[in-house]
Design an enzyme around this catalytic site. Structure first.
Site, PDB file in Angstrom:
ATOM      1  CD  GLU A 140     -26.834  -3.940 -34.026  1.00 25.85           C
ATOM      2  OE1 GLU A 140     -27.163  -3.778 -32.838  1.00 25.85           O
ATOM      3  OE2 GLU A 140     -27.625  -4.276 -34.922  1.00 25.85           O
ATOM      4  NE  ARG A 176     -24.664  -1.732 -20.318  1.00 28.49           N
ATOM      5  CZ  ARG A 176     -25.303  -1.994 -21.471  1.00 28.49           C
ATOM      6  NH1 ARG A 176     -26.155  -2.998 -21.524  1.00 28.49           N
ATOM      7  NH2 ARG A 176     -25.092  -1.267 -22.534  1.00 28.49           N
ATOM      8  CE  LYS A 191     -25.553   1.057 -29.564  1.00 29.03           C
ATOM      9  NZ  LYS A 191     -25.177  -0.117 -30.372  1.00 29.03           N
TER      10      LYS A 191
END
Length: 557
Positions: free
Chosen positions: A36, A260, A270
RNA sequence: AGGCGAUUGGUGUAACGGUAGCACACUGCCCUUUGAAGGCAGUAGCACAAGUUCAAAUCUUGUAUCGCCUGCCA
């Protein structure tokens, strides 16, 4: 740890190989990397990038870059560009660049189709009510009063949503699945919401935007993605992913999840990286202490080292935290092969060579890389006054200390063996200067009859250039800054993660171009900063220090 | 009425019913004009319990622990 040529055999590659062997999709393999565009890529993304692009390559397939731009709120062109730069820098190129926003019209048509088949409805519950009706982890939700409204009514309302007839948040389009489903994602998930926001690509063409769940699998289907790889938190979404594909009767991409990447002494989410930037704890997204690709690039981490690291940590479904030492190992490993050696002194101690003629200056030859003949060599000025490292001299020391001590000998790297005859001190007893004699017979030659073990680096005092240096340490002072739920991760920011100082370096270093990396012998790897270096005046970033087994031993004793 | 997933040395991983291996880290030694690199050696592991089997890290069941899920984020 060079990038090996034999491919890893993680569970995803095993699955892909099995699919190919079974002739699934005619043996075609296609992946995608779907960021994104609302932030910078970090080391965790690198793992996903390597996985997707490498698998495509290994199986003769394609990998697209697809921007998952369904929520204009935090997305921007700046991120779109930065992400592309980072991926290219990492060493990858995409077959096609795609945008979920290019599929908005198709997605809208599909939404209409689901309404018509009775699988979606327009809900006018408020956001708060939707939450209340959803139930909890242990209790079933209940149906919205709008759930069974006529198809035609939903159809009309949805068209009017698009036409901009309703305020933001007034209504949403929902999939009609099961409000009692044990998987919360299946309790009539939102497919479309009204948001009057300017989109970085489609502008103001839309005031309704599809949700991630109603976009991702369809985007995969449109592009013909065979293997849709994502992280573990989407495991719960897979039933929904499959549900939309099945209801729509479109190309059946298959989602597979992997864990992850987490790294010790840092954070990668983030939100937390943003907090560090916005709180002024670092200089920006590309601060060399940041685990972002732009930060690591600026710090001097080679792309090959990051790829090598990603390969080394592997792909599994086990949530884990990799030791940052493994990343640093990959960086040293790569740089050891590729970085030219130079000499620079961080904490200078003057040495006067008493038997060296006052004005005599010679050039000695330094090999650029002892392990790589092809790296060549450069010349270094050698003269009467030089600087050595303060810690390379001790007035008294045991035999374990094989550097310079009073009355002892040491080799000056690429030059002569010297002997310390006298120590000069100031009124406070601080050592200010060493008087040493040169053994003239020892240039590139070992003396006969005795062995001098120590080798130290140096620079000629009259020829040295001073340059600013930034030393970086771990961003956090604890291994897992997020582990303590009672304390904010910011409390663990390492106050000493940045040290600004200077070095005296050999003349050739003044010519280093921004972005170039070298090894300061016996100290570490340094690169010329891309933001603050000027022509002839580099500012150095310490990429990573050399391993220092002496420091450990010295500390232990 | 919760669901899904995971669990192998300190860390990250391999094994696919038949001798638990690799890398990082750590320790010792050798080598060295970088106390780097390199070489050699070493320490250290299958969460627990039952079951199936000649044989289980691997299959089954249960237990424990951890992760994720209650955005109109992705």
């Amino acid at each position: 740890m060079s990038e090996s040529t034999d491919s890893p055999t993680d569970f995803i590659r095993q699955k892909v190989a099995a699919d190919v062997a079974a002739g699934k999709h005619g043996g075609r393999v296609q992946t995608r990397f779907p960021p994104e565009p609302n932030g910078y890529l970090q080391i965790g993304h690198a793992k996903a990038i390597c996985l997707n692009f490498d698998i495509a390559k290994e199986f003769g397939g394609l990998c697209n870059l697809r921007f998952d731009d369904t929520n204009p709120e935090k997305e921007s062109d700046e991120f779109v560009r930065a992400i592309q730069d980072d991926i290219r820098w990492l060493g990858y190129d995409w077959a096609k660049i795609c945008y979920a926003s290019d599929y908005f019209e198709q997605l809208f048509t599909w939404a209409l189709q689901l309404i018509e088949s009775g699988d979606a409805y327009v809900d006018e519950l408020s956001p708060d009510d939707i939450r209340a009706y959803r139930g909890t982890l242990t209790e079933a939700g209940k149906n919205s009063p709008y759930r069974d409204r006529p198809v035609a009514e939903s159809l009309g309302l949805f068209q009017r949503m698009r036409a901009g007839e309703f305020e933001d948040g007034k209504m949403v389009l929902r999939a009609k699945i099961d409000m009692a489903h044990p998987n919360m994602n299946m309790r009539d998930p939102v497919m479309y919401r009204i948001k009057r926001l300017h989109h970085h690509r489609v502008g103001d063409a839309w005031c309704i935007y599809p949700s991630y769940d109603f976009t991702h699998g369809q985007s995969d289907a449109i592009e013909g993605v065979t293997h849709s790889l994502c992280s573990l938190e989407f495991e719960d979404h897979r039933p929904l992913y499959d549900w939309f594909i099945q209801k729509l009767g479109i190309f059946p991409s298959q989602q597979t999840e992997f864990a992850r990447l987490n790294l010790t002494y840092t954070v990668v989410s983030k939100r937390k990286l943003r907090t560090l930037v916005e709180g002024g704890h670092v200089m920006g997204w590309n601060d060399p202490r940041m685990p972002t690709l732009s930060g690591m690039r600026r710090r001097g981490y080679p792309a090959a080292a990051i790829r090598s690291f990603c390969r080394a940590v592997g792909i599994t479904k086990t949530p884990s935290t990799s030791d940052i030492a493994l990343l640093e190992h990959a960086v040293r490993d790569e740089l050891n092969r590729t970085a030219p050696r130079r000499m620079a002194v961080m904490q200078p101690l003057e040495v006067e060579l008493t038997n060296w003629p006052e004005d005599k200056v010679i050039e000695v030859v330094g090999h650029n890389n002892p392990g790589d003949e092809s790296a060549g060599s450069r010349k270094l000025p050698f003269a009467k006054r030089i600087f050595i490292e303060q810690e390379d001299f001790r007035e008294e020391a045991n035999r374990k200390f094989f550097r310079l001590k009073k009355g002892g000998e040491v080799r000056l790297r690429h030059a002569y063996i010297i002997k310390c005859d006298e120590v000069i001190k100031d009124a406070n007893g601080e050592i200010t200067k060493l008087l040493c004699s040169v053994d003239m017979a020892t240039l590139n030659k070992n003396p006969e009859g005795r062995k001098v073990k120590g080798v130290i680096h140096w620079v000629s005092a009259d020829h040295a250039r001073e340059a600013p240096v930034r030393l970086f340490d771990r961003l956090f002072s604890v291994e897992k800054p997020e582990a303590d739920k009672a304390r904010e991760f910011l409390e663990f920011v390492n106050p000493d993660s940045l040290t600004a100082t200077t070095v005296l370096c050999e003349p050739s270093l003044a010519e280093m171009k921004p972005g170039e990396t070298c090894q300061f012998e016996r100290i570490g790897y340094f690169c010329a900063d891309t933001e603050e270096s000027n022509l002839g005046h580099p500012v150095f970033n310490r990429t990573v220090g050399l391993r220092d087994s002496w420091a450990k031993q010295d500390q232990a004793s």
